[in-house]
Design a protein around this motif. Structure first.
Motif, PDB file in Angstrom:
ATOM      1  N   GLY A 160      -4.217  19.960   2.457  1.00  0.00           N
ATOM      2  CA  GLY A 160      -2.825  20.217   2.793  1.00  0.00           C
ATOM      3  C   GLY A 160      -1.903  20.128   1.588  1.00  0.00           C
ATOM      4  O   GLY A 160      -2.154  19.372   0.639  1.00  0.00           O
ATOM      5  N   THR A 161      -0.814  20.899   1.621  1.00  0.00           N
ATOM      6  CA  THR A 161       0.104  20.954   0.477  1.00  0.00           C
ATOM      7  C   THR A 161       0.761  19.602   0.210  1.00  0.00           C
ATOM      8  O   THR A 161       1.088  19.287  -0.941  1.00  0.00           O
ATOM      9  N   ASP A 162       1.008  18.815   1.267  1.00  0.00           N
ATOM     10  CA  ASP A 162       1.641  17.513   1.079  1.00  0.00           C
ATOM     11  C   ASP A 162       0.655  16.353   1.169  1.00  0.00           C
ATOM     12  O   ASP A 162       1.051  15.188   1.211  1.00  0.00           O
ATOM     13  N   ALA A 163      -0.644  16.664   1.182  1.00  0.00           N
ATOM     14  CA  ALA A 163      -1.668  15.627   1.357  1.00  0.00           C
ATOM     15  C   ALA A 163      -1.791  14.762   0.112  1.00  0.00           C
ATOM     16  O   ALA A 163      -1.604  15.228  -1.020  1.00  0.00           O
ATOM     17  N   THR A 164      -2.116  13.497   0.325  1.00  0.00           N
ATOM     18  CA  THR A 164      -2.503  12.610  -0.777  1.00  0.00           C
ATOM     19  C   THR A 164      -4.019  12.484  -0.869  1.00  0.00           C
ATOM     20  O   THR A 164      -4.554  12.170  -1.929  1.00  0.00           O
TER      21      THR A 164
ATOM     22  N   ARG B 292      -5.747  16.858  12.181  1.00  0.00           N
ATOM     23  CA  ARG B 292      -5.605  17.173  10.765  1.00  0.00           C
ATOM     24  C   ARG B 292      -6.863  17.762  10.153  1.00  0.00           C
ATOM     25  O   ARG B 292      -6.894  18.076   8.950  1.00  0.00           O
ATOM     26  N   VAL B 293      -7.927  17.901  10.940  1.00  0.00           N
ATOM     27  CA  VAL B 293      -9.227  18.325  10.412  1.00  0.00           C
ATOM     28  C   VAL B 293      -9.503  19.766  10.840  1.00  0.00           C
ATOM     29  O   VAL B 293      -9.505  20.082  12.037  1.00  0.00           O
ATOM     30  N   ARG B 294      -9.746  20.631   9.858  1.00  0.00           N
ATOM     31  CA  ARG B 294     -10.036  22.039  10.116  1.00  0.00           C
ATOM     32  C   ARG B 294     -11.542  22.273  10.125  1.00  0.00           C
ATOM     33  O   ARG B 294     -12.307  21.522   9.508  1.00  0.00           O
ATOM     34  N   VAL B 295     -11.963  23.322  10.815  1.00  0.00           N
ATOM     35  CA  VAL B 295     -13.351  23.774  10.774  1.00  0.00           C
ATOM     36  C   VAL B 295     -13.435  24.928   9.788  1.00  0.00           C
ATOM     37  O   VAL B 295     -12.679  25.904   9.889  1.00  0.00           O
TER      38      VAL B 295
ATOM     39  N   MET C 128       0.827  -1.194   0.000  1.00  0.00           N
ATOM     40  CA  MET C 128       0.000   0.000   0.000  1.00  0.00           C
ATOM     41  C   MET C 128       0.870   1.256   0.000  1.00  0.00           C
ATOM     42  O   MET C 128       1.960   1.275   0.573  1.00  0.00           O
ATOM     43  N   ASN C 129       0.390   2.313  -0.645  1.00  0.00           N
ATOM     44  CA  ASN C 129       1.131   3.561  -0.734  1.00  0.00           C
ATOM     45  C   ASN C 129       0.989   4.359   0.557  1.00  0.00           C
ATOM     46  O   ASN C 129      -0.013   4.243   1.280  1.00  0.00           O
ATOM     47  N   ALA C 130       1.997   5.201   0.852  1.00  0.00           N
ATOM     48  CA  ALA C 130       1.936   6.070   2.028  1.00  0.00           C
ATOM     49  C   ALA C 130       0.832   7.097   1.831  1.00  0.00           C
ATOM     50  O   ALA C 130       0.700   7.698   0.759  1.00  0.00           O
ATOM     51  N   VAL C 131       0.036   7.321   2.860  1.00  0.00           N
ATOM     52  CA  VAL C 131      -1.103   8.225   2.791  1.00  0.00           C
ATOM     53  C   VAL C 131      -0.871   9.400   3.732  1.00  0.00           C
ATOM     54  O   VAL C 131      -0.456   9.214   4.882  1.00  0.00           O
ATOM     55  N   VAL C 132      -1.118  10.602   3.225  1.00  0.00           N
ATOM     56  CA  VAL C 132      -1.121  11.806   4.057  1.00  0.00           C
ATOM     57  C   VAL C 132      -2.526  12.384   3.961  1.00  0.00           C
ATOM     58  O   VAL C 132      -2.957  12.831   2.890  1.00  0.00           O
ATOM     59  N   LEU C 133      -3.251  12.334   5.062  1.00  0.00           N
ATOM     60  CA  LEU C 133      -4.670  12.710   5.078  1.00  0.00           C
ATOM     61  C   LEU C 133      -4.854  14.060   5.753  1.00  0.00           C
ATOM     62  O   LEU C 133      -4.277  14.318   6.817  1.00  0.00           O
ATOM     63  N   THR C 134      -5.651  14.936   5.117  1.00  0.00           N
ATOM     64  CA  THR C 134      -6.123  16.155   5.770  1.00  0.00           C
ATOM     65  C   THR C 134      -7.641  16.173   5.659  1.00  0.00           C
ATOM     66  O   THR C 134      -8.246  15.338   4.965  1.00  0.00           O
ATOM     67  N   GLY C 135      -8.271  17.116   6.343  1.00  0.00           N
ATOM     68  CA  GLY C 135      -9.723  17.133   6.319  1.00  0.00           C
ATOM     69  C   GLY C 135     -10.306  18.464   6.746  1.00  0.00           C
ATOM     70  O   GLY C 135      -9.593  19.380   7.171  1.00  0.00           O
ATOM     71  N   ALA C 136     -11.615  18.569   6.601  1.00  0.00           N
ATOM     72  CA  ALA C 136     -12.341  19.777   6.982  1.00  0.00           C
ATOM     73  C   ALA C 136     -13.757  19.400   7.383  1.00  0.00           C
ATOM     74  O   ALA C 136     -14.312  18.400   6.909  1.00  0.00           O
ATOM     75  N   VAL C 137     -14.309  20.210   8.280  1.00  0.00           N
ATOM     76  CA  VAL C 137     -15.723  20.119   8.623  1.00  0.00           C
ATOM     77  C   VAL C 137     -16.374  21.405   8.154  1.00  0.00           C
ATOM     78  O   VAL C 137     -15.989  22.503   8.586  1.00  0.00           O
ATOM     79  N   MET C 138     -17.333  21.316   7.243  1.00  0.00           N
ATOM     80  CA  MET C 138     -18.031  22.494   6.745  1.00  0.00           C
ATOM     81  C   MET C 138     -19.211  22.799   7.657  1.00  0.00           C
ATOM     82  O   MET C 138     -19.980  21.898   8.024  1.00  0.00           O
ATOM     83  N   THR C 139     -19.338  24.077   8.048  1.00  0.00           N
ATOM     84  CA  THR C 139     -20.334  24.414   9.054  1.00  0.00           C
ATOM     85  C   THR C 139     -20.819  25.846   8.894  1.00  0.00           C
ATOM     86  O   THR C 139     -20.266  26.637   8.120  1.00  0.00           O
ATOM     87  N   HIS C 140     -21.845  26.156   9.628  1.00  0.00           N
ATOM     88  CA  HIS C 140     -22.395  27.500   9.762  1.00  0.00           C
ATOM     89  C   HIS C 140     -21.983  28.007  11.136  1.00  0.00           C
ATOM     90  O   HIS C 140     -21.829  27.207  12.070  1.00  0.00           O
ATOM     91  N   PRO C 141     -21.774  29.314  11.295  1.00  0.00           N
ATOM     92  CA  PRO C 141     -21.361  29.810  12.616  1.00  0.00           C
ATOM     93  C   PRO C 141     -22.253  29.347  13.765  1.00  0.00           C
ATOM     94  O   PRO C 141     -21.770  29.141  14.882  1.00  0.00           O
ATOM     95  N   ARG C 142     -23.532  29.140  13.488  1.00  0.00           N
ATOM     96  CA  ARG C 142     -24.432  28.707  14.555  1.00  0.00           C
ATOM     97  C   ARG C 142     -24.097  27.304  15.039  1.00  0.00           C
ATOM     98  O   ARG C 142     -24.505  26.910  16.127  1.00  0.00           O
ATOM     99  N   ARG C 143     -23.377  26.533  14.229  1.00  0.00           N
ATOM    100  CA  ARG C 143     -23.073  25.152  14.609  1.00  0.00           C
ATOM    101  C   ARG C 143     -21.569  24.921  14.742  1.00  0.00           C
ATOM    102  O   ARG C 143     -21.098  23.789  14.626  1.00  0.00           O
TER     103      ARG C 143
END
Length: 624
Positions: free
Chosen positions: A58-62, A31-34, A1-16
């Motif tokens: 992320g710039t180095d993310a796969t 690794r997960v941004r809001v 298996m290949n090396a994995v670099v994972l990033t993430g995000a949670v999409m939201t409204h200010p109320r939540r």
């Protein structure tokens, strides 16, 4: 298996934001941004927040995963996500599939056949928790800016992935569930929404090359209707399950089992639609594997069947007591379907030899019509041109049905008529249009209401095509019939009618414009096939027949759009252009006994879903 670099995000409204931060905190490596809505006071839409959520890869993310802010995440989710990213690096992975979608049927088949992953069928991409390869994540924002045009987020990303030819694999079971809170984006009208099959602990399959099947037939239950998605050469066909079972020779066995079953006390047609869905599921599963499904998995996916099919109509409180009743009925029907397939498998039915050729028009619409005619007892084949060398095209066909329009330059009518004569066609049916009456003053127009060339330019084009066909018939001695159809409604229907225009406006958040005093006729695509079959069942009769399923005034047609596509505002405008008046369909009923029978809301919904779930390059410029 290949090396994995994972990033993430949670999409939201200010109320939540607090809920989104709690989801981001589930990743122990941070690794997960809001990402909050950049215009929280604007019209509610997930599309706006999706752009920065995918762009923050992320710039180095796969790989990059984006969550919505109303999810429940299984334990061990992130290690599992990394493992599947390494095993299938070029694919999109949806960790959630709701019980109300067509792809709920994919998850159900996966669970019942023991698959841990399965490829999605054509539908909006389940985007509650979606992972993309990093390069695809980086390109999404630009695509959405160029092609979003108001479409829902899950539709835009589906079109994006289709454009990149990136398959979508679904987790079986889902490792993310929907936390049932009110939807800021306005999706609460879809009712109670949960995963088809959820596990609270994610586990990656120990086999690095664990199969991810692409099922050829997917039964599903949606909007209270039993449907099947069937893979055809031109794409997915979505049809009523009883029609599918008739095609494969199992409908009689299904109906007999239903008649003998001890049915629970459930409202309306629920028992029949649940039985059809589960029976067809059993038949499909029996064709895929001999293994017995895990009892817990079978119970779980059939627990979700009733809520998924009925959540638009019933509240969660109303659905809860129905769940065990639907599950037990479905398990019985599932067993019947498996047994029926095994009994019928040794004797496959040969395909009937076609006697009808359908040509002209959009290829997908013509192929669909040919299948419906075959279902109605008139074996048909679709051919883009009447080429004797084309596969399946018969010599001297009983009939040629031509769907050409005056605006279609791909197969000029003169060429079609010459080819029909060379092929030795015994009858020509020209699928014309009610537009030939356009601009006329009278309602309830009959076939002999137009006796000379109309003044309206559009009506004149259709009239000239009719006259060309009739003149050819007199010259060649071939019987010719013209069928004037009201606006066709259904998958792959032409995009030129009022209903299609309004549906596109609804999907893209544009107001519909209602014109004072207008009335409309439409023809369901199944009624269209049945009317043609009724004419073909008799010697060539009247030269011209009118066909329509129903008529609507402006507000009633607008309500049909909002019920089957999306709620959208409308505005009133005074009449300013010629309109097609209503026409009488009494003649075809008197001659053949045909009457419209298709449920129009189902046909309109099928058209709305097709418009949303297929990429239409020709949509660009409709409002230019």
């Amino acid at each position: 298996m290949n090396a994995v670099v994972l990033t993430g995000a949670v999409m939201t409204h200010p109320r939540r934001r607090a809920a989104a931060e709690a989801i981001a905190a589930k990743d122990p490596r941070g690794r997960v941004r809001v990402v909050t809505d950049p215009d929280p006071s604007g019209p509610p839409t997930a599309l706006r927040t999706a752009n920065p959520s995918w762009a923050c890869v992320g710039t180095d993310a796969t790989h990059h995963v984006v969550f919505q802010d109303d999810v429940l995440i299984a334990e061990n989710f992130f290690p599992c996500a990394e493992q599947v990213a390494a095993a299938a690096p070029g694919e999109a992975v949806a960790f959630y599939e709701g019980w109300e979608g067509r792809n709920s049927g994919v998850v159900r088949l996966g669970a019942l056949t023991g698959a841990r992953w399965a490829y999605a069928i054509d539908e909006h991409v389940p985007s509650l928790a979606l992972m993309l390869p990093a390069e695809a994540a980086r390109g999404y924002e630009r695509f959405a800016a160029e092609h979003g045009d108001g479409w829902p987020y899950d539709v835009v990303i589906q079109r994006y992935l289709k454009a990149l030819d990136i398959p979508v694999r679904l987790a079986v079971p889902s490792t993310v569930d929907h936390d049932d809170v009110p939807s800021i984006a306005g999706n609460s009208t879809h009712g109670w929404r949960r995963a088809t099959y959820f596990t609270d602990r994610a586990e990656f399959s120990p086999e690095p090359d664990a199969p991810c099947p692409a099922f050829p037939v997917v039964p599903f239950y949606q909007y209270g209707e039993a449907k099947c998605a069937v893979r055809q050469p031109e794409g997915w066909e979505h049809l009523d399950t009883d029609r599918y079972l008739r095609r494969v020779g199992l409908l009689d066995r299904c109906e007999a089992g239903l008649a003998e079953a001890d049915l629970p006390d459930l409202p309306g047609t629920v028992c029949r639609q649940v039985w059809l869905t589960a029976f067809a599921t059993g038949a499909v599963v029996a064709g895929l594997t001999d293994r017995e499904p895990e009892p817990a998995a079978a119970a779980a996916v059939f627990d979700a069947l009733g809520p998924g099919g009925l959540c638009e109509e019933y509240t969660g409180a109303e659905l809860l007591p129905m769940i065990p009743l639907v599950r037990d009925l479905a398990l019985t029907a599932f067993a019947e379907g498996r047994a029926a397939h095994r009994a019928a498998a040794p004797t496959p039915r040969p395909a009937p030899l076609p006697g009808v050729v359908v040509t002209g028009g959009a290829p997908a619409f013509g192929a669909q019509l040919a299948r419906l005619l075959t279902d109605a007892g008139h074996p048909a084949v679709h051919a883009e041109r009447l080429d004797p060398a084309a596969p399946g095209v018969p010599q001297a066909p009983d009939a040629v049905i031509h769907l050409g329009t005056p605006h279609d330059t791909r197969y000029p009518l003169a060429d079609l008529l010459a080819d029909a004569e060379k092929l030795g066609a015994r009858r020509l049916v020209h699928a014309g249009s009610a537009a030939v009456y356009r601009g006329g003053p009278a309602e309830d127009r009959t076939e002999d209401s137009v006796t000379e060339a109309p003044r309206d330019p559009e009506a004149r084009l259709w009239w000239d095509a009719e006259q060309q066909c009739r003149a050819w018939g007199r010259q060649s001695g071939t019987p010719v019939q013209v069928v004037r159809f009201a606006e066709p409604v259904g998958p792959h229907a032409p995009l030129t009618g009022v209903l299609a225009d309004w549906m596109l406006r609804a999907w893209t958040r544009r107001p519909m414009t209602l014109v004072e005093g207008r009335r409309h006729q439409i023809t369901d695509y199944r009624d269209m096939a049945e009317a043609l079959a009724a004419l073909l069942a008799r010697p060539a009769g009247p030269e011209v027949c009118n066909v329509a399923s129903a008529d609507y005034d402006e507000s009633a047609l607008a309500e049909l759009v909002t019920e089957t596509a999306r709620r959208t505002p409308w505005e009133q405008a005074p009449a300013s252009a010629p309109h097609t008046p209503l026409m009488s369909t009494r003649l075809i009923t008197a001659e053949t006994g045909w009457r419209p029978s298709a449920p129009l809301p189902a046909g309109a919904r099928a058209q709305a879903q097709w418009l949303a779930c297929d990429t239409h390059d020709d949509l660009a410029g409709l409002w230019a």
